[in-house]
Design an enzyme around this catalytic site. Structure first.
Site, PDB file in Angstrom:
ATOM      1  CG  ASP A  56      58.108  53.011  76.164  1.00 40.44           C
ATOM      2  OD1 ASP A  56      57.738  52.703  77.318  1.00 40.44           O
ATOM      3  OD2 ASP A  56      59.307  53.105  75.860  1.00 40.44           O
ATOM      4  N   PRO A  86      62.634  76.774  62.793  1.00 40.00           N
ATOM      5  CG  PRO A  86      63.206  76.397  60.576  1.00 40.00           C
ATOM      6  CD  PRO A  86      62.643  77.433  61.489  1.00 40.00           C
TER       7      PRO A  86
END
Length: 138
Positions: free
Chosen positions: A16, A59
């Site tokens: 970031d 998943p």
């Protein structure tokens, strides 16, 4: 139970503006580490074990992480992944991220073995006996 270690070099795009890994990217790393763990257990690449076992995927249905120290561009981290539990159609994975031996993150996942039904929808399916054995069940 089964364990596997994956090495990841932190890239510029993983970070970031503060220069540390943007936390959702760790979950991408964990997804790859879970696939690597199963690939090691099954002795084949994910694209092959999906076909071999006739499943739609694995998943994630629950996750959590404790972030202890940040990682930055250029760091090399190791993700040690381990199967922690086996349910009827689910399994737990624990990830421990280390840099130079220091623990950076502790995370967990719960994943489900799923197949695609005739209507195209996914649904859970029991873990095959062979899979349970390869993942370390007694």
């Amino acid at each position: 139970m089964l364990t596997n270690t994956t090495s990841v070099e932190i890239q510029f795009g993983d970070c970031d503006p503060a220069g540390i890994v943007y936390y959702p990217n760790y979950f991408r790393f964990f997804d790859n580490a879970s696939a690597a763990l199963l690939s090691a257990a099954f002795a084949m690449h994910k694209r092959n074990w999906l076909d071999h076992y006739g499943i739609a995927g694995i998943p994630m249905v629950d996750t959590g992480a404790r972030f202890i120290r940040p990682s930055s561009f250029g760091d090399i981290i190791e993700i040690q992944s381990a199967i922690t539990e086996l349910g009827r159609s689910s399994f737990g994975v624990r990830h421990v991220v280390r840099r130079d031996g220091d623990i950076m993150i502790e995370a967990n996942e719960k994943r489900v073995w799923v197949i695609r039904g005739e209507d195209g929808a996914i649904r859970s399916a029991p873990l095959p006996h062979e899979v349970r054995k390869l993942l370390g069940a007694a």
